[in-house]
Write a protein that holds these residues in place. Structure first.
Motif, PDB file in Angstrom:
ATOM      1  N   ILE A   1      27.671 -18.413 -19.817  1.00  0.00           N
ATOM      2  CA  ILE A   1      26.642 -18.049 -19.089  1.00  0.00           C
ATOM      3  C   ILE A   1      26.959 -16.701 -18.347  1.00  0.00           C
ATOM      4  O   ILE A   1      28.272 -16.341 -18.182  1.00  0.00           O
ATOM      5  CB  ILE A   1      26.016 -19.031 -18.072  1.00  0.00           C
ATOM      6  N   ARG A   2      25.892 -16.091 -18.401  1.00  0.00           N
ATOM      7  CA  ARG A   2      25.870 -14.741 -17.582  1.00  0.00           C
ATOM      8  C   ARG A   2      24.529 -14.382 -16.986  1.00  0.00           C
ATOM      9  O   ARG A   2      23.700 -14.932 -17.386  1.00  0.00           O
ATOM     10  CB  ARG A   2      26.587 -13.568 -18.338  1.00  0.00           C
ATOM     11  N   ASP A   3      24.769 -13.900 -15.632  1.00  0.00           N
ATOM     12  CA  ASP A   3      23.623 -13.380 -14.644  1.00  0.00           C
ATOM     13  C   ASP A   3      23.974 -12.104 -14.090  1.00  0.00           C
ATOM     14  O   ASP A   3      24.781 -11.878 -13.772  1.00  0.00           O
ATOM     15  CB  ASP A   3      23.506 -14.360 -13.498  1.00  0.00           C
ATOM     16  N   TYR A   4      22.905 -11.133 -14.284  1.00  0.00           N
ATOM     17  CA  TYR A   4      23.288  -9.926 -13.843  1.00  0.00           C
ATOM     18  C   TYR A   4      23.494  -9.700 -12.258  1.00  0.00           C
ATOM     19  O   TYR A   4      22.319 -10.251 -11.625  1.00  0.00           O
ATOM     20  CB  TYR A   4      22.288  -8.764 -14.418  1.00  0.00           C
ATOM     21  N   ASN A   5      24.505  -9.257 -11.712  1.00  0.00           N
ATOM     22  CA  ASN A   5      24.683  -9.102 -10.405  1.00  0.00           C
ATOM     23  C   ASN A   5      23.898  -7.792  -9.719  1.00  0.00           C
ATOM     24  O   ASN A   5      24.685  -6.774 -10.260  1.00  0.00           O
ATOM     25  CB  ASN A   5      26.073  -9.393  -9.881  1.00  0.00           C
ATOM     26  N   GLU A   6      22.754  -7.435  -9.429  1.00  0.00           N
ATOM     27  CA  GLU A   6      22.205  -6.189  -9.026  1.00  0.00           C
ATOM     28  C   GLU A   6      23.174  -5.353  -7.936  1.00  0.00           C
ATOM     29  O   GLU A   6      23.496  -4.219  -7.888  1.00  0.00           O
ATOM     30  CB  GLU A   6      20.924  -6.268  -8.365  1.00  0.00           C
ATOM     31  N   GLU A   7      23.875  -6.250  -6.857  1.00  0.00           N
ATOM     32  CA  GLU A   7      24.663  -5.475  -5.897  1.00  0.00           C
ATOM     33  C   GLU A   7      25.692  -4.923  -6.809  1.00  0.00           C
ATOM     34  O   GLU A   7      26.135  -3.746  -6.296  1.00  0.00           O
ATOM     35  CB  GLU A   7      24.954  -6.531  -5.016  1.00  0.00           C
ATOM     36  N   GLU A   8      26.578  -5.682  -7.431  1.00  0.00           N
ATOM     37  CA  GLU A   8      27.926  -5.140  -8.146  1.00  0.00           C
ATOM     38  C   GLU A   8      27.642  -4.228  -9.275  1.00  0.00           C
ATOM     39  O   GLU A   8      28.219  -3.932  -9.857  1.00  0.00           O
ATOM     40  CB  GLU A   8      28.744  -6.353  -8.254  1.00  0.00           C
ATOM     41  N   LYS A   9      26.424  -4.312  -9.797  1.00  0.00           N
ATOM     42  CA  LYS A   9      26.077  -3.657 -10.954  1.00  0.00           C
ATOM     43  C   LYS A   9      26.714  -4.052 -12.231  1.00  0.00           C
ATOM     44  O   LYS A   9      27.229  -3.528 -13.091  1.00  0.00           O
ATOM     45  CB  LYS A   9      26.112  -2.202 -11.039  1.00  0.00           C
ATOM     46  N   GLU A  10      27.042  -5.695 -12.316  1.00  0.00           N
ATOM     47  CA  GLU A  10      27.927  -6.100 -13.437  1.00  0.00           C
ATOM     48  C   GLU A  10      27.354  -7.688 -13.459  1.00  0.00           C
ATOM     49  O   GLU A  10      26.625  -8.147 -12.718  1.00  0.00           O
ATOM     50  CB  GLU A  10      29.354  -5.848 -13.153  1.00  0.00           C
ATOM     51  N   TYR A  11      27.977  -7.830 -14.777  1.00  0.00           N
ATOM     52  CA  TYR A  11      27.216  -9.520 -14.885  1.00  0.00           C
ATOM     53  C   TYR A  11      28.408 -10.488 -14.376  1.00  0.00           C
ATOM     54  O   TYR A  11      29.746 -10.106 -14.401  1.00  0.00           O
ATOM     55  CB  TYR A  11      27.428  -9.653 -16.519  1.00  0.00           C
ATOM     56  N   ASP A  12      27.966 -11.444 -13.801  1.00  0.00           N
ATOM     57  CA  ASP A  12      28.650 -12.692 -13.164  1.00  0.00           C
ATOM     58  C   ASP A  12      28.757 -13.638 -14.679  1.00  0.00           C
ATOM     59  O   ASP A  12      27.628 -13.786 -15.152  1.00  0.00           O
ATOM     60  CB  ASP A  12      28.208 -13.298 -12.176  1.00  0.00           C
TER      61      ASP A  12
END
Length: 64
Positions: A12-23
């Motif tokens: 699974i992946r989710d885009y982290n807006e604060e870090e500008k990358e995928y978790d």
């Protein structure tokens, strides 16, 4: 010796807006759970149902 049975993995992946990358995360599930999931659907980890690592059995090697 390690024995690995058939295993089913959900990434699974989710885009982290604060870090500008995928978790990202990987879960190992039963075949039944795997077959119920579709690409793009929401997956919810359930403790006691899903595995954090590939299920395996470990046995001492026979010296013969």
């Amino acid at each position: 010796m390690y024995y690995y049975s058939d295993s089913y993995e959900i990434d699974i992946r989710d885009y982290n807006e604060e870090e500008k990358e995928y978790d990202t995360a990987t879960y190992y599930v039963t075949e039944e759970v795997y077959n119920q999931c579709e690409i793009g659907s929401i997956f919810k980890y359930e403790k006691g149902r899903d595995f954090n690592e590939i299920p395996h059995t470990r046995e001492e090697a026979d010296s013969n």
